[in-house]
Design an enzyme around this catalytic site. Structure first.
Site, PDB file in Angstrom:
ATOM      1  N   ARG A  21       0.412 -15.726  10.921  1.00 41.97           N
ATOM      2  CA  ARG A  21       0.431 -14.350  11.417  1.00 41.97           C
ATOM      3  C   ARG A  21       1.840 -13.782  11.271  1.00 41.97           C
ATOM      4  NH1 ARG A  21       0.414 -14.429  16.185  1.00 41.97           N
ATOM      5  NH2 ARG A  21       0.083 -16.629  16.613  1.00 41.97           N
ATOM      6  N   TYR A  42      -4.396 -13.931   5.323  1.00 43.64           N
ATOM      7  CA  TYR A  42      -4.300 -15.061   6.253  1.00 43.64           C
ATOM      8  C   TYR A  42      -5.118 -14.815   7.533  1.00 43.64           C
ATOM      9  CZ  TYR A  42      -3.042 -18.065   9.987  1.00 43.64           C
ATOM     10  OH  TYR A  42      -3.171 -18.916  11.052  1.00 43.64           O
ATOM     11  N   LYS A  96      -7.992 -12.279  16.826  1.00 41.59           N
ATOM     12  CA  LYS A  96      -6.850 -11.850  17.639  1.00 41.59           C
ATOM     13  C   LYS A  96      -6.821 -10.331  17.791  1.00 41.59           C
ATOM     14  CE  LYS A  96      -5.816 -15.907  18.609  1.00 41.59           C
ATOM     15  NZ  LYS A  96      -4.987 -16.904  18.072  1.00 41.59           N
ATOM     16  N   HIS A 113      -5.957 -15.634  25.921  1.00 44.94           N
ATOM     17  CA  HIS A 113      -5.788 -16.632  24.851  1.00 44.94           C
ATOM     18  C   HIS A 113      -6.014 -18.011  25.464  1.00 44.94           C
ATOM     19  CE1 HIS A 113      -2.910 -18.135  21.396  1.00 44.94           C
ATOM     20  NE2 HIS A 113      -4.170 -18.308  21.096  1.00 44.94           N
ATOM     21  N   SER A 164       0.047 -20.484  20.514  1.00 42.25           N
ATOM     22  CA  SER A 164      -0.518 -20.945  19.250  1.00 42.25           C
ATOM     23  C   SER A 164       0.048 -22.308  18.868  1.00 42.25           C
ATOM     24  CB  SER A 164      -0.207 -19.924  18.157  1.00 42.25           C
ATOM     25  OG  SER A 164      -0.721 -18.668  18.532  1.00 42.25           O
ATOM     26  N   CYS A 202      -0.291 -25.167  20.285  1.00 44.19           N
ATOM     27  CA  CYS A 202       0.205 -25.971  21.408  1.00 44.19           C
ATOM     28  C   CYS A 202      -0.899 -26.769  22.090  1.00 44.19           C
ATOM     29  CB  CYS A 202       0.917 -25.089  22.419  1.00 44.19           C
ATOM     30  SG  CYS A 202       2.487 -24.457  21.792  1.00 44.19           S
ATOM     31  N   ASP A 225     -10.152 -21.057  21.895  1.00 41.27           N
ATOM     32  CA  ASP A 225      -9.027 -20.138  21.634  1.00 41.27           C
ATOM     33  C   ASP A 225      -9.028 -18.883  22.514  1.00 41.27           C
ATOM     34  OD1 ASP A 225      -6.658 -19.793  19.932  1.00 41.27           O
ATOM     35  OD2 ASP A 225      -7.695 -18.091  19.044  1.00 41.27           O
ATOM     36  N   ARG A 276      -5.471 -24.817   7.978  1.00 42.54           N
ATOM     37  CA  ARG A 276      -6.540 -24.719   8.982  1.00 42.54           C
ATOM     38  C   ARG A 276      -7.912 -25.030   8.399  1.00 42.54           C
ATOM     39  NH1 ARG A 276      -5.098 -22.096  14.234  1.00 42.54           N
ATOM     40  NH2 ARG A 276      -2.850 -21.861  14.099  1.00 42.54           N
TER      41      ARG A 276
END
Ligand code: GTP
Ligand code: SPV
Ligand code: MN
Length: 594
Positions: free
Chosen positions: A72, A200, A209, A229, A251, A253, A280, A378
């Site tokens: 991002r 992306y 998001k 989140h 993100s 983590c 998420d 990913r």
């Protein structure tokens, strides 16, 4: 085949956007498997996708993004509102006029020679009172196929919107993938998202998001609910009772990993089991019973590949054996995939995420080893393929939340776990979260930055107003979740993680939920309640008592320095920060002095 809608507003908008982008053709998606098969075939022929070994990885495909397009781009992401202070200071801001005007230039003719796909999608199960509908226009088959996994997509959404229903207007064009002209724009006052010059994930899967956090948080503030989140998981107790918790980590983590953890042997033997509701994003509303209820608006996981293995996350390893899109991982010669931290040893040869020949000995021009997979590579996989998916994943009512857990990567300071004393203190704990930057976003890796509730990149409005919304919600929830903070990432003097993490995090969840049920005591410290060492079950764990002690220790001197950082941060957010946040800070300082 092909989707149909009798919504005049929608048809007019699609026409208008097509006049600007000038695609060769327009195709309305119906969301069927036949459609996906046909589009996959086209993308394989054009090279947008690469087929993987269908015997070993049935239904799986591979994709590489452009080299400058692997995470991002927060610096190119804007919230465009009439009043600047409604969006700033954490968000980048433009006026609506300027936002549209700038991007219109980038969209003009951007789809020439391409098809514009009309992708109807729902965040949340179609028909749920939680659900929000959107239409994404895109010139990328990769985006269409990802949206089919990540959202509830297709004709059923067009039917639900009907002739007059509302929907978020999402426009995406990969255009020339020009970094200079890349923009991710949100117009919450128009229920509109424009994204251009990226391919992306978080920049282009606009339901995720952009809609489910930035636009939804704006709506939640207006309508009295929360978009966070957060992962959502259920812990099944030996007596079969299930308690649910939601956890916000920045993100990369550990949300996906925690959401589907397998308890260590001892706890498994006791009868504990984890069920995944979401990995998420959580949308939360107050239920009739005065509790907070959560749904996962997504239908898939867009997860970090590196570090995923049968040792760390067996549920996810099993999930990604079929019907999965792999992005920017290493492509092996046998048509399967690999990444750093995979169970298999590095293959002797493969093609790396940049498309170059790769061997374990490949070095860059400075002689440093080169990763085969991008650090933010990913996989996209339907959540229903996760073996421990919760039976409640599609429940339109959601699940009742007993605990909120905040956390981040902090090499120092934050103990393994502590509990806030009440909702207002918990809001302060969330508001003061900080974490080391990861590969999920551009910027200097490892730098500690403030990331309130893991929402710094995702709040669709002013951060001070967002803290106020948390305080307001607390007053509306009769039986609010208890609030905790965890840190799996403390490091010792040799820079090694002190806590084993992953499945062993269940040992901490057990304490958290026991606290919620009133089954266990705690030690009161200046920062909140910390477990007694003996109350974290370390059976079968090779960890020294002094390490446990260090993991739970509070260094008051370090916390005083932290308070100064928090004060500076709050001040940087301007006058909208609620006074309660400053009184929490002063109360903490006073407790540390005692
Ligand atoms: P986003 O999808 O970006 O929001 O990330 P996420 O929060 O879902 O993070 P994820 O679970 O994908 O984990 C990111 C990285 O952290 C992976 O490389 C994991 O292997 C690693 N990780 C996850 N949990 C732990 C943990 O408990 N301890 C340690 N040391 N690493 C972890
Ligand atoms: C994150 O960065 O928090 C993600 C991946 O979950 S992305 O969809 O790219 O935002
Ligand atoms: Mn995320």
């Amino acid at each position: 085949m092909a989707g149909r809608s009798d919504n005049k507003t929608m048809q007019d908008w699609v026409k208008e956007m097509a006049e600007m982008c000038q695609p060769d053709s327009i195709y309305w998606c119906d969301g069927s498997d036949e459609e996906a098969a046909k589009l996959t075939k086209e993308a394989l022929a054009s090279g947008e996708l690469i087929e993987l070994n269908q015997e070993l990885l049935p239904g799986c495909v591979y994709h590489r993004t452009a080299l400058n397009d692997v995470a991002r781009t927060e610096n190119l992401t804007f919230v465009c509102t009439d009043v600047k202070d409604d969006a700033t200071p954490i968000n980048n801001w433009k006026s609506r006029e300027d936002g549209y005007a700038e991007c219109r230039e980038f969209f003009k003719g951007s789809m020439k020679g391409r098809t514009m796909y009309v992708v109807p999608f729902s965040m949340g199960p179609v028909g749920s009172p939680f659900a929000k509908y959107g239409i994404e226009l895109t010139d990328s088959i990769y985006v269409v196929l990802n949206m089919k996994i990540m959202t509830h997509m297709g004709q059923k959404v067009l039917d639900a919107v009907g002739a007059n229903g509302e929907f978020t207007k999402c426009l995406h064009s990969k255009a020339q993938l020009d970094l200079e002209k890349r923009r991710i724009m949100h117009f919450p006052e128009d229920n509109t998202i424009w994204s251009v010059n990226s391919g992306y994930g978080g920049n282009v899967l606009l339901g995720k998001k952009c809609l489910a956090l930035r636009i939804a948080s704006w709506l939640g503030k207006k309508e009295g609910w929360m978009a966070e989140h957060m992962l959502i998981l259920g812990v099944e107790y030996p007596d079969k009772h299930i308690e649910y918790l939601a956890a916000a980590f920045p993100s990369a983590c550990g949300k996906t990993n925690l959401a589907m953890l397998i308890p260590p042997e001892g706890l498994k033997a006791k009868g504990f089991k984890v069920w995944t509701v979401g990995d998420d994003i959580a949308w939360l509303r107050v239920g009739e019973d005065g509790r907070l209820w959560a749904v996962n608006p997504e239908a898939g996981c867009f997860g970090v590949a590196p570090g995923t293995s049968m040792k760390t996350n067996p549920n996810m390893m099993l999930a990604v054996q079929k019907n999965t899109i792999f992005t920017n991982v290493l492509l092996k010669d046998d048509g399967t995939v690999w990444w750093e931290g995979h169970d298999d040893p590095a293959p002797a040869h493969g093609i790396d995420w940049t498309g170059k020949e790769w061997t374990p000995d490949t070095k860059d021009k400075d002689g440093k080893p080169v990763d085969g997979a991008n650090a933010n590579s990913r996989f996209t996989v339907p959540i229903k393929q996760v073996p421990c998916v919760s039976s409640e994943v599609d429940n339109p009512k959601g699940v009742p939340i007993s605990a909120f857990v905040f956390g981040g990567r902090r090499a120092r300071l934050a103990p393994l776990v502590y509990q806030a004393t009440d909702w207002e203190h918990g809001t302060y704990v969330g508001a003061t979260m900080a974490s080391e930057r990861t590969a999920a976003q551009y910027g200097k890796q490892g730098e500690v930055r403030r990331d309130p509730m893991a929402m710094a990149p995702f709040v669709g409005y002013a951060m001070g107003d967002y803290f106020q919304h948390w305080l307001d919600m607390g007053k509306k929830i009769k039986n609010p979740p208890k609030i905790f903070n965890v840190n799996w990432f403390r490091r010792d003097e040799n820079n090694k993680f002190m806590w084993p993490g992953y499945g062993d995090n269940m040992r901490v969840l057990e304490w958290i939920l026991d606290r919620c049920r009133g089954d266990v005591d705690a030690v009161e410290t200046p920062i909140g309640f910390v477990p007694k060492e003996s109350d974290i079950d370390t059976t079968g764990l090779d960890i020294k008592p002094e390490t446990m002690k260090a993991l739970l220790a509070i260094d008051t001197k370090e916390w005083e320095v932290e308070c100064d950082g928090v004060e500076e941060f709050f001040k940087s957010l301007g006058p909208r920060v609620p006074k309660e946040m400053f009184s929490q800070l002063e109360a903490l300082r006073a407790r540390l002095k005692k």
